[in-house]
Structures are given as C-alpha cells and as structure tokens.
Design a protein around this motif. Structure first.
Motif, short mmCIF file in Angstrom:
data_model
loop_
_atom_site.label_atom_id
_atom_site.label_comp_id
_atom_site.label_asym_id
_atom_site.label_seq_id
_atom_site.Cartn_x
_atom_site.Cartn_y
_atom_site.Cartn_z
N ILE A 135 3.59 -0.91 -5.26
CA ILE A 135 2.48 -1.31 -6.14
C ILE A 135 1.74 -0.09 -6.68
N LEU A 193 2.77 -0.84 -11.61
CA LEU A 193 3.60 -1.92 -12.13
C LEU A 193 2.94 -2.57 -13.33
N ALA A 215 -0.67 -9.77 -4.24
CA ALA A 215 -0.46 -8.33 -4.35
C ALA A 215 -1.75 -7.55 -4.11
N TYR A 268 -5.74 -11.28 -11.94
CA TYR A 268 -5.49 -9.88 -11.62
C TYR A 268 -6.60 -9.02 -12.22
N LEU A 277 -5.31 -3.63 -11.73
CA LEU A 277 -4.16 -3.31 -12.57
C LEU A 277 -4.15 -1.84 -12.97
N ILE A 285 4.20 -7.06 -11.24
CA ILE A 285 3.26 -7.19 -10.13
C ILE A 285 3.11 -8.63 -9.65
N VAL A 315 5.68 -5.39 -3.70
CA VAL A 315 5.84 -6.76 -4.20
C VAL A 315 7.33 -7.00 -4.41
N ALA A 325 -2.50 0.20 -10.28
CA ALA A 325 -1.10 -0.08 -9.99
C ALA A 325 -0.16 0.66 -10.93
#
Length: 321
Positions: free
Chosen positions: A154, A71, A106, A61, A66, A76, A148, A69
């Motif tokens: 997301i 999450l 994702a 990821y 990240l 995630i 997700v 996002a």
C-alpha cells in the motif's frame, strides 16, 4: 475477551504507555469528518436477537490516505468486501440492526486485534504490548494493513507510528465500542445475541483436494464461537438454495468471530464469506447480473436463520472458554 453484558469493556488498557500529546490523533479523525467512519442501519425497533456486521465493505477512501498510498484508486480496492452491506441489507426490514463500515479495509482492519502491527511498517519502534508475531501480521494484513489483494504494497515508505495510533483511537475503538454496545443491548433484551459477521472472498478461492470453488464459507472457529445448531442451519439453508458451501476452511472466522463468540454466555458469532464471483466483476468493481438474485436469497436466508427457536441458543451444555 468480551465481558458479560453490562460490564465495562475497553479495547486498549495500555493508553498511558503511549506518551500523552506525542501523537497527532486529529488527522485520522479528520479523515471522516464529513462521512462517518461507520453507521448503524436499523428499523424503528429491533425485533430479533440477531445483529449483522459488515466490517470490510467500506468504500470511503479519504484523500489524505490516498495521498500516502502508492496504489491507484482501483488497485487499493482489492481487499474490499464490495457491496456486502447491501447483500445483507434485507435483514434490516426484518428487525435486525446492521453495523456497516464506511472506512476501507486497506485503511484499517477492525477484524484484527487492536494492536496487531507490523514493526517494519513504521518509522518508530512499536510499543511492547503490540502483537507483532501473528500470522496475519506476517502476511501483511495487520490492524493497519501493509498489503492489499495479491501482495500489493500500500505504502511507498514507512509510516509514522502516530498514523496507526490515530486510526486505532479515532476509528477502531469507537467501532468495537459500538459493536459491543449493540450486542449487550440485544443480549439484555432477548436473553441471547447472535452476531452474523458478513464478508466476501475472491472468486479464485478453491477448497479441498478437488479444488471446488465454494459459493459460501461458514466459519465458527471450529465450533467454538457459535451454537452447532446455528452453523448447521446456516449451511443447510444455503445448500438447500443450490449453493456450494464450505465449513471453516480456509476461513474459520477472524478476530470478531473469535472475540465475541461466547456460546456458554449466550453470545454466538458466525462468519459468512460470499464468493464475489456470484455478484460482481472483480476487475471493474461493478455489480453483475446475479446481484439482485443473490441479495434476495440472502434476505430469505436471514429470515429463516432468524426464525430458529430460542432453545438452540440458550439450552447449551456448559463449556470452558
């Protein structure tokens, strides 16, 4: 549609429609400048006309992703096909290549059309050639997913359209070019090619009026993407091992199975969904005590499937595609 082996194939014929220089493609490329977006696992020589593919098991990821996002790092991961490339990894010593994603589902879903985009996700209008009305887009699961797991958004706000374009250019297109090249090479060497598309599903999945929990679901696009003998053998082998197996419902196969499965051209594609409850804790993402036994079963399953006689794949009646 997959061209005959040896022909030129392109994911996107519409590049010129996007104004050159108007998108910063470098950002998505930088997401995988250290860890490659995907990898081919193979022995010294391919000994069988089978190719295994794990497009949803990526666990890298990127920090940039990240940061976009809303999450956390655990939430995630709910769409991730955890460890599927390891479960089917026993096929590699048997002589079959395995293409495995490192990018997470994702971030980008290569089991979708290249431009299956939700216009509600982006700050600018999406190009007219995008498929914005598919059931997958409506469900928040397009090429660049909106959701997700069980409906978790997301992103906190709309993305620049450049973000989708960058991921498709930097990751989606190279992934499918690689998959197509592996299939073409396999077909040229053996006279046919068999793609096993490997996935996992939540333990909560139930099928039928009785709500049976399947251990596996075999998808062949309702008989269109693979030789019937391949489907029948896959189901028979798993049932013989004591597993509960469903066929095509609720998962008949996604874009990859539909796109590459051309039995009349001796190109077969079969999707396999494994119940995550067999091998992991879905809350902690840790492998369970059943992981090694399942991996051993899937290695035996792969070996038996790959031992099928050639005539099941090449001596087929002609059919319209």
């Amino acid at each position: 549609m997959l061209d005959m082996p040896g022909a030129r194939w392109q994911v996107l014929p519409h590049d010129a429609v996007l104004h050159p220089g108007s998108y910063k493609l470098k950002t998505a490329a930088e997401d995988f400048s250290v860890v490659p977006p995907f990898e081919i696992r193979s022995g010294a020589e391919q000994r069988v006309p089978f190719l295994f593919n794990s497009p949803h098991s990526g666990r890298h990821y990127p920090e940039r992703f990240l940061a976009m996002a809303r999450l956390d790092r655990n939430a995630i991961r709910r769409s991730e096909d955890c460890y599927v490339e390891e479960l089917f990894g026993g096929a590699v010593p048997l002589g079959a290549p395995l293409l495995a994603a490192n990018f997470p589902r994702a971030y980008l879903d290569v089991n979708r059309e290249p431009w299956e985009l939700d216009p509600r996700m982006f700050a600018e209008p999406v190009p007219s050639f995008c498929n914005i009305r598919s059931a997958r887009v409506a469900g928040g699961l397009g090429t660049v997913p909106k959701l997700v797991g069980e409906g978790l958004d997301i992103y906190p706000s709309r993305l620049p359209l450049a973000e989708a374009v960058g991921r498709i250019e930097a990751v989606y297109k190279p992934y499918h070019e690689t998959l197509k090249r592996l299939l073409t090479r396999t077909h040229a060497r053996f006279g046919y090619a068999v793609l096993i598309d490997c996935h996992s599903m939540p333990a909560s999945i139930r099928v039928g009026d009785n709500g049976v929990r399947p251990d596996f679901i075999i998808g062949d696009r309702f008989g269109i993407s693979a030789s019937p003998a391949l489907t029948e053998m896959a189901i028979s082998l798993l049932v013989g091992m004591g597993y509960t197996v469903a066929h095509n419902k609720p998962y008949a196969g996604g874009f990859i199975t539909e796109h590459y499965g051309r039995p009349a051209r001796h190109l077969h594609a079969l999707q396999i969904e494994v119940n995550r409850g067999l091998y992991m804790d879905e809350r902690t993402f840790q492998k369970s005590a059943g992981f090694d036994a399942l991996a051993d079963d899937l290695t035996r399953f792969s070996a038996d499937l790959m031992s099928m006689p050639d005539h099941h794949f090449v001596d087929l009646p002609l059919a319209a595609e």
